[in-house]
Design a protein around this motif. Structure first.
Motif, PDB file in Angstrom:
ATOM      1  N   ASN A 275       0.811  -1.223   0.000  1.00  0.00           N
ATOM      2  CA  ASN A 275       0.000   0.000   0.000  1.00  0.00           C
ATOM      3  C   ASN A 275       0.841   1.269   0.000  1.00  0.00           C
ATOM      4  O   ASN A 275       0.557   2.219   0.719  1.00  0.00           O
ATOM      5  CB  ASN A 275      -0.922   0.003   1.220  1.00  0.00           C
ATOM      6  CG  ASN A 275      -0.156  -0.130   2.536  1.00  0.00           C
ATOM      7  OD1 ASN A 275       1.005  -0.522   2.552  1.00  0.00           O
ATOM      8  ND2 ASN A 275      -0.810   0.193   3.634  1.00  0.00           N
ATOM      9  N   ARG A 276       1.886   1.305  -0.810  1.00  0.00           N
ATOM     10  CA  ARG A 276       2.696   2.511  -0.933  1.00  0.00           C
ATOM     11  C   ARG A 276       2.756   2.947  -2.386  1.00  0.00           C
ATOM     12  O   ARG A 276       2.164   2.335  -3.264  1.00  0.00           O
ATOM     13  CB  ARG A 276       4.109   2.287  -0.382  1.00  0.00           C
ATOM     14  CG  ARG A 276       4.176   2.131   1.120  1.00  0.00           C
ATOM     15  CD  ARG A 276       3.751   3.404   1.852  1.00  0.00           C
ATOM     16  NE  ARG A 276       4.054   3.348   3.263  1.00  0.00           N
ATOM     17  CZ  ARG A 276       3.258   2.853   4.202  1.00  0.00           C
ATOM     18  NH1 ARG A 276       2.085   2.349   3.861  1.00  0.00           N
ATOM     19  NH2 ARG A 276       3.611   2.863   5.472  1.00  0.00           N
ATOM     20  N   GLN A 277       3.503   4.022  -2.668  1.00  0.00           N
ATOM     21  CA  GLN A 277       3.601   4.588  -4.002  1.00  0.00           C
ATOM     22  C   GLN A 277       5.072   4.830  -4.340  1.00  0.00           C
ATOM     23  O   GLN A 277       5.953   4.725  -3.484  1.00  0.00           O
ATOM     24  CB  GLN A 277       2.853   5.924  -4.057  1.00  0.00           C
ATOM     25  CG  GLN A 277       3.418   6.969  -3.102  1.00  0.00           C
ATOM     26  CD  GLN A 277       2.673   8.283  -3.110  1.00  0.00           C
ATOM     27  OE1 GLN A 277       1.725   8.470  -3.842  1.00  0.00           O
ATOM     28  NE2 GLN A 277       3.109   9.215  -2.280  1.00  0.00           N
ATOM     29  N   ALA A 278       5.339   5.141  -5.625  1.00  0.00           N
ATOM     30  CA  ALA A 278       6.651   5.609  -6.089  1.00  0.00           C
ATOM     31  C   ALA A 278       7.783   4.622  -5.787  1.00  0.00           C
ATOM     32  O   ALA A 278       8.915   5.021  -5.550  1.00  0.00           O
ATOM     33  CB  ALA A 278       6.971   6.975  -5.470  1.00  0.00           C
ATOM     34  N   SER A 279       7.484   3.324  -5.786  1.00  0.00           N
ATOM     35  CA  SER A 279       8.477   2.270  -5.524  1.00  0.00           C
ATOM     36  C   SER A 279       9.055   2.335  -4.115  1.00  0.00           C
ATOM     37  O   SER A 279      10.083   1.731  -3.836  1.00  0.00           O
ATOM     38  CB  SER A 279       9.632   2.332  -6.537  1.00  0.00           C
ATOM     39  OG  SER A 279       9.172   2.168  -7.849  1.00  0.00           O
ATOM     40  N   VAL A 280       8.402   3.072  -3.219  1.00  0.00           N
ATOM     41  CA  VAL A 280       8.881   3.187  -1.847  1.00  0.00           C
ATOM     42  C   VAL A 280       8.869   1.802  -1.185  1.00  0.00           C
ATOM     43  O   VAL A 280       7.875   1.080  -1.238  1.00  0.00           O
ATOM     44  CB  VAL A 280       8.013   4.170  -1.045  1.00  0.00           C
ATOM     45  CG1 VAL A 280       8.355   4.119   0.438  1.00  0.00           C
ATOM     46  CG2 VAL A 280       8.195   5.579  -1.587  1.00  0.00           C
ATOM     47  N   GLY A 281       9.979   1.428  -0.550  1.00  0.00           N
ATOM     48  CA  GLY A 281      10.057   0.177   0.182  1.00  0.00           C
ATOM     49  C   GLY A 281      10.084  -1.064  -0.671  1.00  0.00           C
ATOM     50  O   GLY A 281       9.757  -2.158  -0.191  1.00  0.00           O
ATOM     51  N   THR A 282      10.508  -0.960  -1.943  1.00  0.00           N
ATOM     52  CA  THR A 282      10.541  -2.110  -2.843  1.00  0.00           C
ATOM     53  C   THR A 282      11.983  -2.486  -3.153  1.00  0.00           C
ATOM     54  O   THR A 282      12.816  -1.612  -3.414  1.00  0.00           O
ATOM     55  CB  THR A 282       9.799  -1.787  -4.157  1.00  0.00           C
ATOM     56  OG1 THR A 282       8.449  -1.426  -3.846  1.00  0.00           O
ATOM     57  CG2 THR A 282       9.813  -2.968  -5.100  1.00  0.00           C
ATOM     58  N   GLN A 283      12.275  -3.790  -3.134  1.00  0.00           N
ATOM     59  CA  GLN A 283      13.637  -4.245  -3.389  1.00  0.00           C
ATOM     60  C   GLN A 283      13.615  -5.654  -3.974  1.00  0.00           C
ATOM     61  O   GLN A 283      12.778  -6.483  -3.594  1.00  0.00           O
ATOM     62  CB  GLN A 283      14.451  -4.240  -2.087  1.00  0.00           C
ATOM     63  CG  GLN A 283      15.929  -4.488  -2.288  1.00  0.00           C
ATOM     64  CD  GLN A 283      16.757  -4.236  -1.040  1.00  0.00           C
ATOM     65  OE1 GLN A 283      17.876  -4.707  -0.911  1.00  0.00           O
ATOM     66  NE2 GLN A 283      16.223  -3.474  -0.102  1.00  0.00           N
ATOM     67  N   VAL A 284      14.538  -5.900  -4.889  1.00  0.00           N
ATOM     68  CA  VAL A 284      14.726  -7.232  -5.460  1.00  0.00           C
ATOM     69  C   VAL A 284      15.858  -7.916  -4.702  1.00  0.00           C
ATOM     70  O   VAL A 284      16.907  -7.307  -4.467  1.00  0.00           O
ATOM     71  CB  VAL A 284      15.077  -7.140  -6.967  1.00  0.00           C
ATOM     72  CG1 VAL A 284      15.312  -8.532  -7.544  1.00  0.00           C
ATOM     73  CG2 VAL A 284      13.977  -6.415  -7.740  1.00  0.00           C
ATOM     74  N   LEU A 285      15.656  -9.172  -4.308  1.00  0.00           N
ATOM     75  CA  LEU A 285      16.732  -9.917  -3.666  1.00  0.00           C
ATOM     76  C   LEU A 285      16.767 -11.348  -4.181  1.00  0.00           C
ATOM     77  O   LEU A 285      15.738 -11.916  -4.547  1.00  0.00           O
ATOM     78  CB  LEU A 285      16.618  -9.891  -2.152  1.00  0.00           C
ATOM     79  CG  LEU A 285      15.399 -10.496  -1.462  1.00  0.00           C
ATOM     80  CD1 LEU A 285      15.780 -10.944  -0.043  1.00  0.00           C
ATOM     81  CD2 LEU A 285      14.269  -9.487  -1.371  1.00  0.00           C
ATOM     82  N   ALA A 286      17.984 -11.908  -4.240  1.00  0.00           N
ATOM     83  CA  ALA A 286      18.191 -13.230  -4.830  1.00  0.00           C
ATOM     84  C   ALA A 286      18.642 -14.276  -3.824  1.00  0.00           C
ATOM     85  O   ALA A 286      18.515 -15.477  -4.079  1.00  0.00           O
ATOM     86  CB  ALA A 286      19.210 -13.137  -5.965  1.00  0.00           C
ATOM     87  N   ASP A 287      19.166 -13.857  -2.681  1.00  0.00           N
ATOM     88  CA  ASP A 287      19.744 -14.790  -1.712  1.00  0.00           C
ATOM     89  C   ASP A 287      18.949 -14.724  -0.413  1.00  0.00           C
ATOM     90  O   ASP A 287      18.800 -13.648   0.171  1.00  0.00           O
ATOM     91  CB  ASP A 287      21.212 -14.414  -1.461  1.00  0.00           C
ATOM     92  CG  ASP A 287      21.952 -15.439  -0.625  1.00  0.00           C
ATOM     93  OD1 ASP A 287      21.288 -16.242   0.070  1.00  0.00           O
ATOM     94  OD2 ASP A 287      23.195 -15.442  -0.654  1.00  0.00           O
ATOM     95  N   PRO A 288      18.428 -15.867   0.087  1.00  0.00           N
ATOM     96  CA  PRO A 288      17.710 -15.856   1.365  1.00  0.00           C
ATOM     97  C   PRO A 288      18.532 -15.271   2.512  1.00  0.00           C
ATOM     98  O   PRO A 288      17.959 -14.728   3.464  1.00  0.00           O
ATOM     99  CB  PRO A 288      17.390 -17.331   1.605  1.00  0.00           C
ATOM    100  CG  PRO A 288      17.363 -17.933   0.235  1.00  0.00           C
ATOM    101  CD  PRO A 288      18.409 -17.204  -0.549  1.00  0.00           C
ATOM    102  N   ALA A 289      19.860 -15.351   2.409  1.00  0.00           N
ATOM    103  CA  ALA A 289      20.708 -14.798   3.465  1.00  0.00           C
ATOM    104  C   ALA A 289      20.587 -13.278   3.561  1.00  0.00           C
ATOM    105  O   ALA A 289      20.953 -12.686   4.586  1.00  0.00           O
ATOM    106  CB  ALA A 289      22.167 -15.191   3.221  1.00  0.00           C
ATOM    107  N   ASP A 290      20.065 -12.643   2.494  1.00  0.00           N
ATOM    108  CA  ASP A 290      19.905 -11.182   2.495  1.00  0.00           C
ATOM    109  C   ASP A 290      18.541 -10.739   2.992  1.00  0.00           C
ATOM    110  O   ASP A 290      18.246  -9.542   3.016  1.00  0.00           O
ATOM    111  CB  ASP A 290      20.107 -10.643   1.073  1.00  0.00           C
ATOM    112  CG  ASP A 290      21.533 -10.825   0.586  1.00  0.00           C
ATOM    113  OD1 ASP A 290      22.452 -10.822   1.430  1.00  0.00           O
ATOM    114  OD2 ASP A 290      21.722 -10.960  -0.640  1.00  0.00           O
ATOM    115  N   ALA A 291      17.692 -11.687   3.384  1.00  0.00           N
ATOM    116  CA  ALA A 291      16.310 -11.343   3.718  1.00  0.00           C
ATOM    117  C   ALA A 291      16.224 -10.381   4.903  1.00  0.00           C
ATOM    118  O   ALA A 291      15.440  -9.422   4.870  1.00  0.00           O
ATOM    119  CB  ALA A 291      15.505 -12.602   4.008  1.00  0.00           C
ATOM    120  N   ALA A 292      17.005 -10.621   5.949  1.00  0.00           N
ATOM    121  CA  ALA A 292      16.922  -9.758   7.125  1.00  0.00           C
ATOM    122  C   ALA A 292      17.373  -8.334   6.799  1.00  0.00           C
ATOM    123  O   ALA A 292      16.731  -7.354   7.208  1.00  0.00           O
ATOM    124  CB  ALA A 292      17.768 -10.340   8.254  1.00  0.00           C
TER     125      ALA A 292
END
Length: 419
Positions: free
Chosen positions: A157-174
Motif C-alpha cells: 500500500n505505498r507509491q513511487a516504488s517506496v520500500g521495494t527491493q529485489v533480492l536473490a539470496d535468502p541470506a539477504d532477507a533480514a
C-alpha cells in the motif's frame, strides 16, 4: 460563481498545468494538514490564479470522505479528482456522495491494495506473479525456499516504488527487510504512522510497460502504451519512459485488452488508470494498477506525442461532459523522459544543464541538486535528481535524443566519509 473542481492531494505542477484547462479561481484543493505545513502549501496556492480555496482535511483516514460531505454539502463541486495515489479512495467515495463520475469506492480500494488487486485480477484470469503476504524476514525466507530465483519484497500500500527491493539470496532477507520497512516519504505524507503490510513475490524477468487508459462507464475512450526502463540495481526505480512504446501492433492490442480486463475485474467506472505490466514469454503479468493520472511526466509525453489534450478530456469525463475532441488511435510522433541519479555522496559541481536544455528535441530539463547537497542513495522515485524530456518523430529517436541530452550533464560527487 462556477462550480469548483475538487483536487485531492497537492501537486505543485498542477498550479500551472491545469490553469489553461480549468481556468482562474476554479479549484478547491484538499490536502492533509501535516502536508500543508511541511510543504508550505498555503503561500503557493495563494499565489495561484487557479485556486479558489484550500481545505485541510485528514483524507487518509477511514470515514473522512463521508465526514467531508456532511461538513461541505453546499460546496457543489463539478468534479472530484485524485492527484496522488493516497487520495484515490477518498476521491472515489466523495464522488459517490456528491453523485459525480468517479472510479467507484470499491474499485479504488482494490487498486490501492496490491494484495487485493492480485486476488481479484487473478480470479479474472489475469496473469500475476506468485505472491504472499509476509510479516517478517522468516516469512520471506520460507517463500524463497519454495520459489527458487529472485523475489521482490514490496509494500502492499505505498507509491513511487517506496520500500521495494529485489533480492536473490535468502541470506539477504533480514537486511532487505530492515531496509524495506523504512518507508519515510517525508513531506509528502502526514506525520502519523501509516499501516505497514508487506508482500513477497516471484521476480518476473521481461520488458516493462504501462497502459494509460481514459475510461467512461467502464469502457475505454483512449489508450496509450508506454515503454519503460529501470535503473540497474536492486531498487526497481524508473529510468526511462518512452511514448508510445516501440512495440508491434499485436503487443499493443494485447496490453490494452489486458488493461480492460483489469478495469472490468475491479469494477472501475470513470477516470484514468495507469496499469503496469511485465511481458515474459509473450504473456503480460500484472505489476500494479493505479486509478489516477500517471506520474513521471507520462501525461505530458502523451499529450505531445499523439498529440491530444488528455488533461482536458479527462476533466470532461469527470464532469460528465462530452469529450472536447476526437480521441486519436495512434501517436503521430514520440516523446521520452530520462531521469538522473548520482553516486552517494556530497555534490561538488553541476555542469551542462544549459547545454542539455538546448539539445535537440528537449522541451524540459531539470536538475534538482546543487553544490553542497548530500545524496544518500536511490531507494525510490523521490530520490531521482533530475529529468530530461524530449520529442521526436519515432520512439527510438526520442530515446536517442533523451540519452544524448543527459550525456551533456555532469554532476561531480565526493563520496561520503566512512563511519
Amino acid at each position: 460563481m462556477t462550480r469548483p473542481v475538487l483536487l485531492v492531494g497537492f501537486v505543485g505542477v498542477a498550479l500551472t498545468a491545469l490553469l489553461p484547462v480549468l481556468g482562474e479561481d476554479s479549484v478547491v484543493f484538499v490536502e492533509e494538514p501535516d502536508v500543508v505545513r511541511k510543504r508550505d502549501v498555503r503561500p503557493k496556492v495563494a499565489e495561484s490564479a487557479l485556486v479558489r480555496e484550500l481545505i485541510e482535511w485528514e483524507f487518509h483516514l477511514p470515514g473522512k470522505a463521508d465526514e467531508f460531505y456532511n461538513a461541505h454539502r453546499d460546496l457543489d463541486p463539478a468534479a472530484i479528482v485524485p492527484l496522488t495515489e493516497y487520495a484515490t479512495p477518498f476521491a472515489a467515495r466523495l464522488a459517490e456522495r456528491y453523485e459525480l463520475p468517479g472510479a467507484g469506492y470499491g474499485a479504488a480500494l482494490i487498486l490501492r491494495d496490491k494484495a487485493l488487486l492480485r486476488q481479484v485480477s487473478a480470479a479474472a484470469g489475469i496473469a500475476n506473479p506468485q505472491s504472499v503476504a509476509v510479516s517478517s524476514p522468516a516469512d520471506v525466507v520460507a517463500f524463497m525456499r519454495g520459489c527458487p530465483g529472485p523475489v521482490v519484497l514490496k509494500p502492499a500500500n505505498r507509491q513511487a516504488s517506496v520500500g521495494t527491493q529485489v533480492l536473490a539470496d535468502p541470506a539477504d532477507a533480514a537486511r532487505a527487510w530492515a531496509e524495506c520497512v523504512v518507508q519515510d516519504e517525508g513531506v509528502f505524507v502526514p506525520d502519523r504512522p501509516m499501516d505497514l503490510r508487506m508482500l513477497v513475490e516471484r521476480f518476473v524477468s521481461g520488458h516493462e510497460y504501462s497502459v494509460e487508459m481514459l475510461v467512461r462507464d467502464g469502457e475505454s475512450l483512449f489508450a496509450n502504451v508506454t515503454g519503460k526502463q529501470l535503473f540497474p540495481g536492486p531498487r526497481p526505480v524508473e529510468l526511462v519512459h518512452v511514448v508510445p512504446a516501440d512495440i508491434d501492433d499485436a503487443l499493443t492490442a494485447l496490453l490494452t485488452a489486458q488493461t480492460l480486463k483489469v478495469i472490468d475485474a475491479v469494477g472501475f467506472q470513470d477516470g484514468i488508470v495507469h496499469c503496469e505490466w511485465i511481458v515474459a514469454d509473450g504473456v503480460p503479468h500484472l505489476v500494479e494498477c493505479a486509478g489516477r493520472f500517471a506520474g513521471d511526466g507520462i501525461i505530458e509525453l502523451i499529450q505531445r506525442a499523439y498529440p491530444v489534450e488528455l488533461n482536458r478530456c479527462y476533466f470532461a469525463v469527470m464532469r460528465g461532459e462530452p469529450l472536447p475532441e476526437v480521441m486519436p488511435r495512434r501517436a503521430a510522433g514520440a516523446a521520452a523522459v530520462r531521469f538522473l541519479s548520482v553516486e552517494t555522496g556530497v555534490v561538488q559541481d553541476v555542469r551542462g544543464v544549459e547545454e542539455a536544455t538546448r539539445a535537440e528535441g528537449v522541451f524540459l530539463c531539470d536538475v534538482s541538486v546543487e553544490k553542497g547537497d548530500t545524496f544518500t542513495g536511490l531507494r525510490s522515485s523521490w530520490d531521482r535528481v533530475g529529468d530530461v524530456m524530449v520529442t521526436a518523430d519515432t520512439p527510438a529517436e526520442a530515446l536517442r535524443r533523451a540519452e544524448a541530452a543527459v550525456a551533456l550533464i555532469e554532476i561531480d560527487v565526493r563520496p561520503l566519509a566512512s563511519p
